[in-house]
Design a protein around this motif. Structure first.
Motif, PDB file in Angstrom:
ATOM      1  N   ARG A   3       0.839  -1.205   0.000  1.00  0.00           N
ATOM      2  CA  ARG A   3       0.000   0.000   0.000  1.00  0.00           C
ATOM      3  C   ARG A   3       0.866   1.242   0.000  1.00  0.00           C
ATOM      4  O   ARG A   3       1.914   1.288   0.622  1.00  0.00           O
ATOM      5  N   MET A   4       0.382   2.265  -0.672  1.00  0.00           N
ATOM      6  CA  MET A   4       1.057   3.551  -0.712  1.00  0.00           C
ATOM      7  C   MET A   4       0.662   4.333   0.536  1.00  0.00           C
ATOM      8  O   MET A   4      -0.460   4.206   1.017  1.00  0.00           O
ATOM      9  N   SER A   5       1.570   5.140   1.028  1.00  0.00           N
ATOM     10  CA  SER A   5       1.247   5.931   2.218  1.00  0.00           C
ATOM     11  C   SER A   5       0.215   7.000   1.870  1.00  0.00           C
ATOM     12  O   SER A   5       0.127   7.462   0.725  1.00  0.00           O
ATOM     13  N   ALA A   6      -0.549   7.394   2.859  1.00  0.00           N
ATOM     14  CA  ALA A   6      -1.544   8.455   2.670  1.00  0.00           C
ATOM     15  C   ALA A   6      -0.869   9.740   2.221  1.00  0.00           C
ATOM     16  O   ALA A   6      -1.397  10.472   1.378  1.00  0.00           O
ATOM     17  N   VAL A   9      -0.259   9.588  -1.478  1.00  0.00           N
ATOM     18  CA  VAL A   9      -1.503   9.721  -2.234  1.00  0.00           C
ATOM     19  C   VAL A   9      -1.926  11.183  -2.293  1.00  0.00           C
ATOM     20  O   VAL A   9      -2.299  11.693  -3.358  1.00  0.00           O
ATOM     21  N   VAL A  10      -1.841  11.886  -1.163  1.00  0.00           N
ATOM     22  CA  VAL A  10      -2.210  13.305  -1.128  1.00  0.00           C
ATOM     23  C   VAL A  10      -1.259  14.118  -2.001  1.00  0.00           C
ATOM     24  O   VAL A  10      -1.691  14.979  -2.781  1.00  0.00           O
ATOM     25  N   THR A  11       0.027  13.829  -1.906  1.00  0.00           N
ATOM     26  CA  THR A  11       1.011  14.535  -2.730  1.00  0.00           C
ATOM     27  C   THR A  11       0.702  14.338  -4.212  1.00  0.00           C
ATOM     28  O   THR A  11       0.713  15.296  -4.997  1.00  0.00           O
ATOM     29  N   ALA A  12       0.416  13.095  -4.596  1.00  0.00           N
ATOM     30  CA  ALA A  12       0.108  12.807  -5.998  1.00  0.00           C
ATOM     31  C   ALA A  12      -1.174  13.505  -6.432  1.00  0.00           C
ATOM     32  O   ALA A  12      -1.242  14.064  -7.537  1.00  0.00           O
ATOM     33  N   ALA A  13      -2.189  13.496  -5.580  1.00  0.00           N
ATOM     34  CA  ALA A  13      -3.467  14.130  -5.926  1.00  0.00           C
ATOM     35  C   ALA A  13      -3.295  15.626  -6.138  1.00  0.00           C
ATOM     36  O   ALA A  13      -3.817  16.195  -7.114  1.00  0.00           O
ATOM     37  N   LEU A  14      -2.563  16.274  -5.253  1.00  0.00           N
ATOM     38  CA  LEU A  14      -2.341  17.721  -5.391  1.00  0.00           C
ATOM     39  C   LEU A  14      -1.512  18.042  -6.630  1.00  0.00           C
ATOM     40  O   LEU A  14      -1.808  18.998  -7.349  1.00  0.00           O
ATOM     41  N   ARG A  15      -0.500  17.225  -6.890  1.00  0.00           N
ATOM     42  CA  ARG A  15       0.325  17.445  -8.089  1.00  0.00           C
ATOM     43  C   ARG A  15      -0.493  17.162  -9.349  1.00  0.00           C
ATOM     44  O   ARG A  15      -0.371  17.875 -10.352  1.00  0.00           O
ATOM     45  N   GLY A  16      -1.343  16.152  -9.287  1.00  0.00           N
ATOM     46  CA  GLY A  16      -2.213  15.857 -10.424  1.00  0.00           C
ATOM     47  C   GLY A  16      -3.124  17.027 -10.746  1.00  0.00           C
ATOM     48  O   GLY A  16      -3.343  17.354 -11.912  1.00  0.00           O
ATOM     49  N   CYS A  24      -6.215  10.674 -11.219  1.00  0.00           N
ATOM     50  CA  CYS A  24      -4.923  10.531 -10.564  1.00  0.00           C
ATOM     51  C   CYS A  24      -4.703   9.051 -10.270  1.00  0.00           C
ATOM     52  O   CYS A  24      -5.517   8.425  -9.597  1.00  0.00           O
ATOM     53  N   ALA A  25      -3.640   8.500 -10.800  1.00  0.00           N
ATOM     54  CA  ALA A  25      -3.274   7.104 -10.540  1.00  0.00           C
ATOM     55  C   ALA A  25      -1.839   7.116 -10.026  1.00  0.00           C
ATOM     56  O   ALA A  25      -0.893   6.923 -10.789  1.00  0.00           O
ATOM     57  N   PRO A  26      -1.664   7.366  -8.736  1.00  0.00           N
ATOM     58  CA  PRO A  26      -0.340   7.628  -8.190  1.00  0.00           C
ATOM     59  C   PRO A  26       0.669   6.494  -8.326  1.00  0.00           C
ATOM     60  O   PRO A  26       1.870   6.748  -8.300  1.00  0.00           O
ATOM     61  N   GLY A  27       0.230   5.271  -8.513  1.00  0.00           N
ATOM     62  CA  GLY A  27       1.171   4.164  -8.641  1.00  0.00           C
ATOM     63  C   GLY A  27       1.497   3.795 -10.075  1.00  0.00           C
ATOM     64  O   GLY A  27       2.318   2.921 -10.321  1.00  0.00           O
ATOM     65  N   VAL A  28       0.876   4.462 -11.040  1.00  0.00           N
ATOM     66  CA  VAL A  28       1.114   4.153 -12.456  1.00  0.00           C
ATOM     67  C   VAL A  28       2.207   5.076 -12.983  1.00  0.00           C
ATOM     68  O   VAL A  28       2.020   6.282 -13.102  1.00  0.00           O
ATOM     69  N   GLU A  29       3.356   4.494 -13.295  1.00  0.00           N
ATOM     70  CA  GLU A  29       4.505   5.284 -13.773  1.00  0.00           C
ATOM     71  C   GLU A  29       4.300   5.766 -15.204  1.00  0.00           C
ATOM     72  O   GLU A  29       4.588   6.906 -15.529  1.00  0.00           O
ATOM     73  N   ASP A  30       3.800   4.886 -16.061  1.00  0.00           N
ATOM     74  CA  ASP A  30       3.648   5.200 -17.488  1.00  0.00           C
ATOM     75  C   ASP A  30       2.231   5.708 -17.746  1.00  0.00           C
ATOM     76  O   ASP A  30       1.294   4.925 -17.904  1.00  0.00           O
TER      77      ASP A  30
END
Length: 59
Positions: A3-6, A9-16, A24-30
């Motif tokens: 699991r990814m840390s909360a 996930v928040v960092t990815a959502a805000l950057r998205g 936002c799919a924070p674990g998808v690299e490509d």
């Protein structure tokens, strides 16, 4: 299942949001993989008809 840390996930959502991403799919690299899924989804649902598909009609 890992699991990814909360926080991540928040960092990815805000950057998205900053990047203008709709999904936002924070674990998808490509990110092109997401585009492929979305295009397939559009193809499937764009081919919808108000009629019952022949494979579901009584034989």
């Amino acid at each position: 299942m890992p699991r990814m840390s909360a926080d991540d996930v928040v960092t990815a959502a805000l950057r998205g949001l900053e990047l203008g991403e709709i999904v936002c799919a924070p674990g998808v690299e490509d990110a092109s993989l997401l585009d492929t899924v979305f295009q397939a989804d559009l193809a499937v649902f764009g081919a919808q008809s108000p009629e019952l598909a022949t494979r579901y009609r009584a034989g």
